[in-house]
Write an enzyme that holds these catalytic residues in place. Structure first.
Site, mmCIF file in Angstrom:
data_model
loop_
_atom_site.group_PDB
_atom_site.id
_atom_site.type_symbol
_atom_site.label_atom_id
_atom_site.label_comp_id
_atom_site.label_asym_id
_atom_site.label_seq_id
_atom_site.Cartn_x
_atom_site.Cartn_y
_atom_site.Cartn_z
ATOM 1 N N SER A 227 -45.324 2.650 69.750
ATOM 2 C CA SER A 227 -44.021 2.375 69.181
ATOM 3 C C SER A 227 -44.062 1.774 67.777
ATOM 4 O O SER A 227 -43.079 1.861 67.050
ATOM 5 C CB SER A 227 -43.257 1.433 70.107
ATOM 6 O OG SER A 227 -43.853 0.150 70.127
ATOM 7 N N SER B 194 -49.039 0.490 71.863
ATOM 8 C CA SER B 194 -48.139 0.593 70.711
ATOM 9 C C SER B 194 -48.673 0.066 69.386
ATOM 10 O O SER B 194 -48.077 0.292 68.345
ATOM 11 C CB SER B 194 -46.809 -0.089 71.016
ATOM 12 O OG SER B 194 -46.039 0.736 71.852
ATOM 13 N N LYS C 81 -42.683 -5.726 62.148
ATOM 14 C CA LYS C 81 -42.055 -4.787 63.072
ATOM 15 C C LYS C 81 -40.663 -5.329 63.418
ATOM 16 O O LYS C 81 -40.495 -6.543 63.615
ATOM 17 C CB LYS C 81 -42.917 -4.660 64.343
ATOM 18 C CG LYS C 81 -42.428 -3.583 65.320
ATOM 19 C CD LYS C 81 -43.393 -3.395 66.492
ATOM 20 C CE LYS C 81 -42.926 -2.307 67.448
ATOM 21 N NZ LYS C 81 -43.848 -2.112 68.588
#
Lengths: 95, 497, 483
Positions: free
Chosen positions: C150, C174, C75
């Site tokens: 997210s 997330s 990420k």
């Protein structure tokens, strides 16, 4: 709870956050909505409850007082928008 | 701290105070002292002063994305040490908070400080002004990180930011509004300065900004209970300036109030060149620091063992040391005060007494006399004295064993100040050894008596004063080396013949 | 070979069935082929191939760790030295991280290959990946839908087989919410289990990194590398890290599952509820015992979260000021102009909204009513969990109230968007670990089952998830066009 455009401008200044004039009302609107959502908290009596800042019941660990870092100025300043003579430059600071 | 003194009540607006009205000054100080750790309070970067800009600002000090603080044990110990020395309660549970404000010397946009639960609680410090002892309350002392520095030399109309100082541990010591004059404020600041150096928790270097203060000043009509509106003078870094800045500010307050004006609560800067204070532009707007507990740091728990460990290893404090010097060395108040004014000087003195084997008073006279005079003349600190305590003690030992007289010793001392030679080397090289051999002294006396028959006559006819003339002549002839006691004894004998 | 589990890939690498270079190239090709999903912000092709060569050498000498030569993606919230780390924001579009996050250091030490950096909501603030400066990510199951957020890029990349495993971070859901919407396995560990050093902060007391994988077995392997005490993170836990793989097959006989009645209300779409029920029945067959429990303060999680997270973020994001790194506005006339324009021009609307709310909640006169109140409610919610875990071993429920929604559907309605995290947020407030695993489909879109455990019970969660994945194949489904 509803916030006015003036409130939003005040908060935005505190947060040094530029917001376009035409967007202020929309922010006032959505922030008021969030505050309404949050207002649900007031339905709960928390008089006897102690606040919780951390999920774990841990205490601060202490680091030995030793120097572990070396000079990496050039490496770090490669990221800076404006430098001179090893200094970060900003618009004139008036005390 | 937003309102550490609790001052803030305003004078009734429009009230006109008569000229010559009696005013009382109220002062509270916030002293910031850098702690003498090797590394920063939340990172492993060095804290040394005077390095090239930004060479001691690591990722954490720069507030790079993703970095996290870890608390320095040294800083915590030093804060506790200070707390123990002012008889304060050490918080078993203290918390770091974020103080939010935007400024280029604050890289994260917040300063990690302590707000609701500081590590050091209520304590006190006794000061002495004009022979009167007064107790000044200390509200609290808390740990925080220092900011970087803005360099205002012109970079094409821009300001340069050096973050080497960013993250240096600070102890902020907040007093009660207990001081009633600039003089008291200075006395208090000096005492704190002396203390932090005694405790070896700060170098106290004021030129380098290691020890500085903010002064909260207000005035009120004598006899009034409520405080007047205060102003805060920021960042004063010398004792002299604290006194001048406060005096200026007090005058200004009185002037404004006596002319029917009112004091605005604000932050001001002292300009030492113009000897005046002015409102700070950067602090014009009211700050809203939005303190909240720093989620990157956990509560600091001080266990009893650490606390007793620090308490048991607390160095002797100035007041106790002074008392001991008076008792153990039979020193008078002034000498004891001077000798204990710094831990280094006191240590120097005690080392000299021990090594020289001399009378403690003689040592005191020499340390507070010739040594301090020379240091003051050259504006040196005891640590920078060109004569070590060993060399100095060895000099005094030669007085003690009658190798040289006190007068000759001064000559040797001056020589030692300029060179690395020992007292013995100088005495030998210059032939300064005292003449104690009575035969040698007798022959000098005989010659002087023979050359000065008129004076001998005068002495014998009762003019006692002439005696000192003979002593002077003997000392002159012996180049000061004759043992004065021996000279006296022999002269008396010969002249009365 | 891109469909194999990490354990299978590791075996293949050791047996010489294929090299890390071949494997890496395969994934890089797939990433290029499926560029339109917009999963990656940066593809580090050259570094990946170089790392694969090193890994192959390590494999050849027999000095390989379990992850050596395995192609992973990170990420874009984890700082990766020498590689752009944008956090999905224009603010950091020019930010080449000068250091590695602890998690990245651990993957590097293990010899894992990094394929690139994954798309995400700006500064991890969002539930649909639509707040990213780099544009929305498409859900491989339905490319008109969001992947969740997210960690949307992470979830979509796993669903489309663009990496063998990926990382995500979870502040309010997330990891779990996008894992559910994309039909993959995601684990949010106990707060403090994985180091946050170098993981760009959104809300420090809630953020936690974790694995997003095809299976629970793979999650165990990735977590094994990520977890552990870090002296650079004061909030990281010193508890020893157990072996997460060793107990995967443990029996679930007698496992006590709690179903909070607050999870199964009218808010939950009935098809979703039915899917969850089917999954629970599967657990009963595995020997588990199911009891209804009550957690009365769960409904307060969203209000408390939307004070605590914005408050922390308002301070965490103050460092983006245009002075030392990141975006700086053109020709600032003074300091205030530098700050307000740099931040105003480079932060997106959702980030601004949360900074404003947080700033307001902490400002003079409001602190007690908002921040302190939220912290007290946080305590009550945590007490609910503590109490529940005296009665049950794990708590189960839905991850999301509905399946993936259309791109654009909720992007103009922040409140509706916030409500999509209704089942996940309380877990972050309490700091306990939780997983999302694929449990079926509604209208051809994946549904996730949430499994919540007590503090530091990750091994148990992985075991509970794994046993389910042994008797179901939801986690092995691949969306059309990505086989």
């Amino acid at each position: 709870m509803s916030l006015t455009a003036h409130d939003v401008q005040k908060i935005a200044h505190l947060a040094r956050l530029g917001i376009n004039a035409e967007d202020i009302d929309a922010y006032a609107n959505s922030l008021s909505g969030i505050l309404d959502l949050v207002a649900e908290m007031n339905t709960l009596d928390t008089e006897q409850t102690s606040p919780m800042a951390h999920p774990l019941n841990q205490v601060q660990r202490l680091r030995a007082d030793v120097i572990t870092e070396v000079n990496q100025r050039e490496h770090f300043q490669a990221l800076a928008p404006q430098i001179e003579a090893g200094l970060y430059l900003v618009p004139k600071v008036i005390e | 701290m937003q309102d550490p003194t609790g001052q803030g009540q305003e004078h009734p607006e429009g009230h006109k105070y008569p000229e010559g009205h009696k005013w009382e000054t109220v002062i509270g100080l916030e002293i910031h002292t850098q702690l003498a750790t090797q590394s920063k309070i939340f990172s492993g970067a060095a804290t040394a002063y005077g390095s090239e800009p930004n060479t001691q600002a690591c990722a954490v000090d720069l507030g790079l994305p993703g970095v996290l603080p870890v608390l320095n044990e040294g800083a915590v110990r030093m804060a506790i040490t200070f707390g123990c020395a002012i008889d304060a309660e050490i918080a078993p549970y203290s918390v770091f908070a974020r103080k939010n404000y935007f400024y280029p010397d604050s890289p994260k946009g917040y300063q990690i400080s302590q707000m609701e639960l500081p590590i050091v609680g209520v304590g006190h410090m006794d000061i002495e002004v004009d022979g009167i002892t007064k107790r000044i309350g200390i509200t609290r002392a808390h740990l925080e990180e220092d900011a970087g520095k803005s360099l205002h030399e012109d970079f094409h109309g821009l300001t340069g930011i050096d973050l080497n100082r960013s993250g240096t541990p600070l102890l902020e010591i907040v007093s009660e509004p207990d001081m009633r004059s600039a003089k008291e404020a200075v006395a208090y600041m000096r005492k704190i300065h002396e203390l932090v150096r005694y405790l070896a928790i700060s170098d106290g270097n004021m030129q380098e900004g290691s020890f500085r203060c903010d002064a909260n000043v207000s005035v009120r009509p004598k006899g009034q209970q409520a405080f007047g509106t205060r102003t805060e003078i920021k960042n004063i870094n010398s004792f002299k300036f604290v006194e001048k800045a406060i005096n200026y500010e007090v005058e200004r307050h009185i002037d404004v109030l006596e002319n029917g004006g009112r004091i605005i609560q604000e932050t001001r800067l002292y300009d030492s060149v113009k000897d005046e204070t002015r409102a700070m532009r950067s602090k014009e707007e009211a700050n809203d620091y939005r303190y909240f507990p720093d989620p990157d740091l956990l509560p600091v728990i001080i266990d009893q063992q650490l606390l007793s460990d620090i308490r048991n290893n607390l160095p002797e404090l100035p007041a106790a040391k002074k008392q001991r010097f008076k008792t153990d060395y039979q020193l008078d108040e002034d000498s004891a005060t001077t000798l204990t004014s710094s831990r280094e000087l006191a240590d120097f003195y005690e080392a000299v007494v021990k090594r020289s084997g001399c009378d403690a008073k003689l040592c005191s006279n020499w340390v507070t006399g010739d040594l301090l005079a020379s240091l003051n003349r050259e504006n040196l600190d005891i640590n920078a004295a060109p004569i070590t305590h060993e060399r100095f003690a060895d000099l005094l030992a030669r007085i003690h064993d009658n190798t040289i007289s006190g007068k000759i010793a001064k000559q040797v001392f001056d020589e030692m100040w300029r060179s690395d030679a020992s007292a013995d080397q100088i005495i030998a090289a210059k032939g300064l050894q005292q003449i104690t051999d009575s035969g040698e002294i007798e022959s000098i006396i005989d010659k002087i008596i023979a050359d000065n028959l008129d004076q001998v006559e005068q002495y014998r006819s009762g003019k006692d004063k002439v005696f000192s003339f003979f002593v002077g002549q003997v000392m002159k002839q012996s180049q000061g080396k004759a043992n004065p006691a021996e000279v006296n004894k022999l002269l008396k004998a010969k002249l009365s013949n | 070979m891109y469909k194999k589990t990490i354990a299978e890939l590791a075996k293949g690498l050791r047996s010489g069935a294929f090299s890390s270079q071949e494997l890496t190239q395969t994934y890089l090709n797939r990433i290029r082929q499926h560029q339109s999903l917009n999963c990656f912000i940066t593809v580090t092709e050259e570094q990946a191939m170089a790392a694969a060569i090193t890994a192959d050498k390590r494999l050849a000498t027999g000095d390989a760790a379990l992850l050596t030569g395995i192609p992973l993606a990170q990420k874009d919230i984890f700082c990766t030295q020498g590689v752009k780390t944008s956090c999905g924001s224009k603010m950091l579009d020019n930010f080449i991280a000068p250091y590695n996050a602890t998690v990245i250091e651990k993957f590097n030490a293990a010899g894992a290959v990094m394929l690139g950096k994954l798309n995400m909501d700006e500064f991890a603030m969002g539930s649909s990946n639509e707040t990213s400066f780099y544009g929305p990510v498409q859900n491989p199951w339905d490319t008109t839908c969001v992947p969740g957020g997210s960690s949307g890029g992470s979830a979509a990349a796993m669903a489309a087989h663009l990496a063998a495993g990926v990382t995500g971070t979870d502040t309010g859901g997330s990891i779990r919410q996008p894992a559910a919407l994309c039909g993959i396995t995601g684990l949010k560990p106990t707060y403090g289990r994985v180091s946050r050093y170098g993981m760009i902060a959104y809300a420090s007391s809630l953020d936690q990194g974790g694995p997003m994988t095809r299976s629970s077995e793979d999650a165990a392997i990735i977590l094994q590398t990520m977890a552990g005490f870090d002296p650079k993170d004061s909030t990281s836990s010193e508890q020893a890290v157990p072996d997460y793989s060793v107990g995967l097959n443990n029996s679930l006989q007698g496992l006590k599952i709690g179903l909070p009645k607050e999870f199964f209300t009218a808010d939950l779409n009935s098809d979703m509820a039915a899917t969850i029920e089917t999954a629970i029945n599967e657990y009963k067959k595995l020997g588990a015992e199911v009891v209804e429990i009550t957690m009365p303060h769960l409904k307060m999680a969203i209000p408390a979260y939307y004070i605590i997270a914005p408050a922390e973020c308002s301070a965490n994001l103050s460092r983006y000021d245009g002075v030392r790194f990141g975006y700086r506005c053109k020709d600032p006339v003074d300091l205030t102009d530098l700050y307000t324009r740099s931040r105003g021009e480079a932060f997106g609307a959702e980030v601004k909204r949360r900074i404003l709310i947080g700033t307001y909640a902490l400002s003079a006169g409001y602190y007690d009513a908002y921040y302190l109140k939220a912290q007290k409610i946080r305590r009550l919610i945590t007490d609910d969990f503590t109490k529940a875990f005296t009665e049950v071993d794990v708590i189960m429920g839905p991850v999301t109230p509905s399946t993936a929604f259309a791109i654009g559907e909720k992007s103009n309605d922040p409140i509706q968007m916030y409500l999509s995290d209704i089942y996940t947020i309380a877990i972050n407030l309490a700091g306990v670990p939780a997983m999302s695993i694929p449990a079926g489909f509604v209208n051809n879109k994946p549904v996730g089952l949430q499994i919540i455990g007590n503090y530091f019970s990750e091994a148990r969660l992985l075991n509970v998830a794994h046993r389910y994945q042994q008797v179901t194949d939801w986690h092995q489904r691949t969306p059309k066009g990505f086989e």
